[in-house]
Design a protein around this motif. Structure first.
Motif, PDB file in Angstrom:
ATOM      1  N   MET A   1     -35.885  -8.450  28.968  1.00 22.12           N
ATOM      2  CA  MET A   1     -35.254  -9.596  28.315  1.00 22.12           C
ATOM      3  C   MET A   1     -35.401  -9.483  26.810  1.00 22.12           C
ATOM      4  SD  MET A   1     -36.404 -13.581  28.497  1.00 22.12           S
ATOM      5  CE  MET A   1     -36.617 -13.566  30.269  1.00 22.12           C
ATOM      6  N   ARG A   2     -34.284  -9.587  26.090  1.00 23.72           N
ATOM      7  CA  ARG A   2     -34.357  -9.572  24.635  1.00 23.72           C
ATOM      8  C   ARG A   2     -34.747 -10.968  24.154  1.00 23.72           C
ATOM      9  NH1 ARG A   2     -33.150  -6.802  20.182  1.00 23.72           N
ATOM     10  NH2 ARG A   2     -32.630  -8.123  18.417  1.00 23.72           N
ATOM     11  N   TYR A   3     -35.735 -11.023  23.261  1.00 26.46           N
ATOM     12  CA  TYR A   3     -36.200 -12.303  22.764  1.00 26.46           C
ATOM     13  C   TYR A   3     -35.277 -12.768  21.637  1.00 26.46           C
ATOM     14  CZ  TYR A   3     -40.570 -11.264  25.229  1.00 26.46           C
ATOM     15  OH  TYR A   3     -41.496 -10.964  26.178  1.00 26.46           O
ATOM     16  N   SER A   4     -34.849 -14.014  21.734  1.00 24.61           N
ATOM     17  CA  SER A   4     -33.975 -14.573  20.709  1.00 24.61           C
ATOM     18  C   SER A   4     -34.089 -16.093  20.776  1.00 24.61           C
ATOM     19  CB  SER A   4     -32.518 -14.163  20.976  1.00 24.61           C
ATOM     20  OG  SER A   4     -32.095 -14.739  22.200  1.00 24.61           O
ATOM     21  N   PHE A   5     -33.407 -16.756  19.861  1.00 28.92           N
ATOM     22  CA  PHE A   5     -33.394 -18.213  19.914  1.00 28.92           C
ATOM     23  C   PHE A   5     -32.775 -18.690  21.229  1.00 28.92           C
ATOM     24  CE2 PHE A   5     -31.163 -22.256  19.119  1.00 28.92           C
ATOM     25  CZ  PHE A   5     -32.272 -23.043  18.857  1.00 28.92           C
ATOM     26  N   LEU A   6     -31.734 -17.987  21.687  1.00 26.47           N
ATOM     27  CA  LEU A   6     -31.074 -18.388  22.941  1.00 26.47           C
ATOM     28  C   LEU A   6     -32.010 -18.225  24.137  1.00 26.47           C
ATOM     29  CD1 LEU A   6     -27.387 -17.131  22.648  1.00 26.47           C
ATOM     30  CD2 LEU A   6     -28.238 -19.494  22.730  1.00 26.47           C
ATOM     31  N   SER A   7     -32.775 -17.106  24.180  1.00 28.15           N
ATOM     32  CA  SER A   7     -33.679 -16.911  25.319  1.00 28.15           C
ATOM     33  C   SER A   7     -34.777 -17.969  25.297  1.00 28.15           C
ATOM     34  CB  SER A   7     -34.270 -15.501  25.305  1.00 28.15           C
ATOM     35  OG  SER A   7     -35.273 -15.358  24.320  1.00 28.15           O
ATOM     36  N   LEU A   8     -35.209 -18.331  24.098  1.00 29.42           N
ATOM     37  CA  LEU A   8     -36.233 -19.372  23.974  1.00 29.42           C
ATOM     38  C   LEU A   8     -35.702 -20.704  24.487  1.00 29.42           C
ATOM     39  CD1 LEU A   8     -39.116 -19.549  22.733  1.00 29.42           C
ATOM     40  CD2 LEU A   8     -38.042 -20.380  20.646  1.00 29.42           C
ATOM     41  N   LEU A   9     -34.458 -21.007  24.089  1.00 34.75           N
ATOM     42  CA  LEU A   9     -33.832 -22.270  24.499  1.00 34.75           C
ATOM     43  C   LEU A   9     -33.631 -22.305  26.010  1.00 34.75           C
ATOM     44  CD1 LEU A   9     -32.582 -24.849  23.189  1.00 34.75           C
ATOM     45  CD2 LEU A   9     -30.372 -23.698  23.374  1.00 34.75           C
ATOM     46  N   ALA A  10     -33.100 -21.196  26.548  1.00 30.48           N
ATOM     47  CA  ALA A  10     -32.810 -21.152  27.981  1.00 30.48           C
ATOM     48  C   ALA A  10     -34.088 -21.285  28.796  1.00 30.48           C
ATOM     49  CB  ALA A  10     -32.094 -19.838  28.335  1.00 30.48           C
ATOM     50  N   ASN A  11     -35.146 -20.596  28.371  1.00 29.18           N
ATOM     51  CA  ASN A  11     -36.400 -20.673  29.116  1.00 29.18           C
ATOM     52  C   ASN A  11     -37.081 -22.025  28.929  1.00 29.18           C
ATOM     53  OD1 ASN A  11     -37.256 -18.045  30.544  1.00 29.18           O
ATOM     54  ND2 ASN A  11     -36.310 -17.357  28.638  1.00 29.18           N
ATOM     55  N   GLY A  12     -36.878 -22.614  27.767  1.00 30.13           N
ATOM     56  CA  GLY A  12     -37.427 -23.947  27.568  1.00 30.13           C
ATOM     57  C   GLY A  12     -36.772 -24.950  28.494  1.00 30.13           C
ATOM     58  N   LEU A  13     -35.458 -24.821  28.669  1.00 17.37           N
ATOM     59  CA  LEU A  13     -34.732 -25.752  29.533  1.00 17.37           C
ATOM     60  C   LEU A  13     -35.029 -25.520  31.003  1.00 17.37           C
ATOM     61  CD1 LEU A  13     -31.307 -25.803  27.641  1.00 17.37           C
ATOM     62  CD2 LEU A  13     -33.044 -27.612  27.711  1.00 17.37           C
ATOM     63  N   SER A  14     -35.511 -24.312  31.356  1.00 13.03           N
ATOM     64  CA  SER A  14     -35.832 -24.045  32.764  1.00 13.03           C
ATOM     65  C   SER A  14     -37.341 -24.103  32.996  1.00 13.03           C
ATOM     66  CB  SER A  14     -35.277 -22.673  33.187  1.00 13.03           C
ATOM     67  OG  SER A  14     -35.818 -21.656  32.366  1.00 13.03           O
ATOM     68  N   GLY A  15     -38.037 -24.832  32.133  1.00  8.71           N
ATOM     69  CA  GLY A  15     -39.454 -25.099  32.367  1.00  8.71           C
ATOM     70  C   GLY A  15     -40.351 -23.896  32.150  1.00  8.71           C
TER      71      GLY A  15
ATOM     72  N   SER B   1     -40.331 -21.061  33.308  1.00  9.76           N
ATOM     73  CA  SER B   1     -40.718 -20.426  34.574  1.00  9.76           C
ATOM     74  C   SER B   1     -40.030 -19.087  34.791  1.00  9.76           C
ATOM     75  CB  SER B   1     -40.371 -21.361  35.738  1.00  9.76           C
ATOM     76  OG  SER B   1     -38.972 -21.618  35.720  1.00  9.76           O
ATOM     77  N   ARG B   2     -39.107 -18.710  33.921  1.00  2.49           N
ATOM     78  CA  ARG B   2     -38.323 -17.491  34.184  1.00  2.49           C
ATOM     79  C   ARG B   2     -38.688 -16.325  33.267  1.00  2.49           C
ATOM     80  NH1 ARG B   2     -32.333 -20.083  35.207  1.00  2.49           N
ATOM     81  NH2 ARG B   2     -33.021 -21.597  36.759  1.00  2.49           N
ATOM     82  N   TRP B   3     -39.753 -16.457  32.483  1.00  3.94           N
ATOM     83  CA  TRP B   3     -40.175 -15.322  31.645  1.00  3.94           C
ATOM     84  C   TRP B   3     -40.618 -14.187  32.560  1.00  3.94           C
ATOM     85  CZ3 TRP B   3     -38.864 -15.521  26.771  1.00  3.94           C
ATOM     86  CH2 TRP B   3     -38.822 -16.752  26.096  1.00  3.94           C
ATOM     87  N   THR B   4     -40.275 -12.990  32.202  1.00  5.09           N
ATOM     88  CA  THR B   4     -40.704 -11.828  32.989  1.00  5.09           C
ATOM     89  C   THR B   4     -41.807 -11.106  32.217  1.00  5.09           C
ATOM     90  OG1 THR B   4     -38.938 -10.560  31.941  1.00  5.09           O
ATOM     91  CG2 THR B   4     -38.469 -11.502  34.109  1.00  5.09           C
ATOM     92  N   PRO B   5     -42.635 -10.306  32.921  1.00  4.13           N
ATOM     93  CA  PRO B   5     -43.690  -9.568  32.210  1.00  4.13           C
ATOM     94  C   PRO B   5     -43.091  -8.704  31.099  1.00  4.13           C
ATOM     95  CG  PRO B   5     -44.024  -9.427  34.574  1.00  4.13           C
ATOM     96  CD  PRO B   5     -42.684 -10.084  34.364  1.00  4.13           C
TER      97      PRO B   5
END
Lengths: 416, 90
Positions: A1-15, A17-21
């Motif tokens: 997963m590439r880290y970006s503002f969008l990935s931060l926002l998306a993962n924030g909205l999904s609690g 719980s979807r971060w991968t190692p």
């Protein structure tokens, strides 16, 4: 997963719980093109640049514990390139340039903060020495500024300028220097190397070398034998032990260096300050703790803990520099094992044993060197010749007399 | 760390200065391989993790050189003896 503002926002909205190692916990394969022994900053940076710059992706990093659990996680996080000698300065400046682009390069927040380092001087002779060093830096294309007392006072009014024994006369400033978050550097390189296919193998201690005649063709580990075209050792602190398994004696002694963190404070020290009349350096972490240190204890040690006399000495240095820290409580302190080389400078070179390459002897300056050390070690492994900025870091320089002794104290490792 | 000085008794390491490996022997400068031997003597170290024989100088005490047996993994000191054997000429 590439880290970006969008990935931060998306993962924030999904609690969250979807971060991968951030990297795979790889098991060792039977063979690789290159094995790097040691999963610290230098080893992981080497693996990353091998894969990224040289396209050598069949690489494993073997770490006896977890990555970054040695000196990469024990230093005081200072990055700088304020060296005097021509053998050192271009290398550390290359490292500084790599630090400046590191986070974009790795897509990882290493919290690189160019807050400046100020080396204070306390006598006319010391001012002359610092002026010389500042000029040497400028000749190498590096920023430096010699500040008088008034300018230092404007930066840090709380220092003890009129100390009876060590009045502050001024300082040498490198404004581009600063700090970086040490753990994040390790994790950033690990993640970036892993994405390029490098296997990061943890809890895999190298216990010996596989040999065919003279040459080394792999390693014995606690997780079985692993063969390799080239074996690269980056285990500063334990270099003598690993090289000893290949029958080499190194120009290195292992010494313990202690570091200290105070309780958290509001922002107080916004740069890195070093005391010139003793050995004491201090910065403030983003959490608020004052991070400081001083001399090595001065005797051979593998214990990763030091003794009280040096703690007293470091704290005396701190009190002479900024008396206002006297009421602070120490939160914790720890020790790390340094490869103290015989001239105070590192080694990035092939060894007399075919197939074995060595990255060692970083004394207590390894952290700032992490990017360039990886870059130059990867260059050596891929091209078979030293990188232009690391050409002086030869293993045989003690035989040929081309020593790089910044302090000029000779072959006495506990004085460097 | 406290060093049991044979003259002064057990004293804090603070009083001592450290020189290093005590197992090295200065080579014969007239020997054929002297250049190689001096390189090894001056620069190369075994640097063991474990038992280590080393020189300490009791600078703020009796000012005698001591040979100390210490474990580099634990800092435990097994023995400290005078570097110069009694009766040996200075």
């Amino acid at each position: 997963m590439r880290y970006s503002f969008l990935s931060l926002l998306a993962n924030g909205l999904s609690g969250q719980s979807r971060w991968t190692p951030a990297w795979r916990d790889a098991a060792p394969k039977p063979a690789y093109d290159v094995i790097i022994v040691g999963g610290g900053g230098h080893g992981l940076a080497t693996a990353y640049y091998l894969a990224k710059v040289h396209g050598i992706r069949n690489v494993a990093v073997l770490e006896k514990g977890v990555i970054g659990s040695g000196n990469a996680g024990r230093n005081t996080t200072i990055i700088r390139s304020n060296y005097l000698l021509p053998g050192n300065e271009p290398f550390y400046e290359w490292s500084m340039k790599l630090w400046e682009g590191l986070e974009q390069e790795l897509n990882y927040n290493a919290m690189v903060s160019q807050r400046g380092i100020l080396n204070l001087f306390h006598s006319d002779a010391q001012r002359d020495a610092y002026a010389r060093r500042g000029n040497a830096m400028r000749l190498a294309g590096v920023d430096s500024a010699l500040l008088d007392k008034a300018r230092v006072k404007a930066m840090y009014p709380f220092l003890d300028f009129d100390n009876a024994r060590f009045p502050i006369q001024g300082g040498l400033l490198q404004a581009r220097a600063g700090t970086a978050r040490h753990d994040a550097v390790v994790w950033g390189y690990a993640r970036a190397a892993d994405r390029l296919g490098v296997d990061i193998v943890q809890n895999c201690e190298v216990t010996g070398f596989l040999r065919e005649g003279e040459a080394i063709v792999g390693v014995e580990t606690t997780r079985g034998p692993v063969r390799a075209g080239k074996v690269a050792v980056a285990v500063a602190g334990s270099s003598s032990r690993v090289a000893g398994m290949a029958g080499l004696r190194l120009p290195i002694e292992s010494h313990v260096l202690q570091a200290f963190v105070s309780e958290g404070l509001k922002p107080m020290v916004d740069g890195v300050i070093t005391f010139g009349a003793g050995h004491f350096y201090i910065s403030q972490s983003d959490k608020g703790g004052l991070v400081f240190g001083g001399d090595i204890d001065g005797y051979n040690s593998y214990a990763q803990r030091g003794n009280l006399p040096v703690i007293e000495d470091v704290c005396e240095g701190g009190m002479a520099l900024m008396p206002r820290i006297g009421r602070l409580r120490l939160l914790r302190h720890w020790g790390g094992i340094m490869d103290m080389s015989m001239d105070g400078s590192p080694i990035i070179d092939r060894t007399p044993v075919p197939g074995l390459f060595l990255n060692a002897g970083w004394c207590y300056g390894g952290f700032k060197a992490t990017p360039a050390s990886g870059w130059c070690f990867a260059h050596l492994l891929a091209k078979g010749e030293p990188h232009e900025t690391a050409g002086a870091f030869r293993l045989d320089r003690f035989r040929t007399g081309h020593l790089i002794d910044e302090k000029g104290v000779g072959a006495q490792p506990n004085l460097h | 760390m406290r060093i049991p000085c044979p003259y002064c008794g057990e004293r804090d390491a603070h009083e001592f200065a450290y020189l290093g490996d005590a197992t090295l022997t200065r080579p014969d400068p007239a020997a054929a391989e002297a250049e190689q031997a001096f390189h090894d003597y001056v620069y190369l170290r075994d640097n063991p993790a474990g038992a280590h024989e080393e020189w300490w100088y009791h600078a703020n005490g009796c000012r005698q050189w001591l040979r100390v047996a210490r474990d580099t993994r634990t800092h435990a000191i097994a023995a400290a003896t005078a570097a110069r054997v009694s009766g040996e000429p200075a």
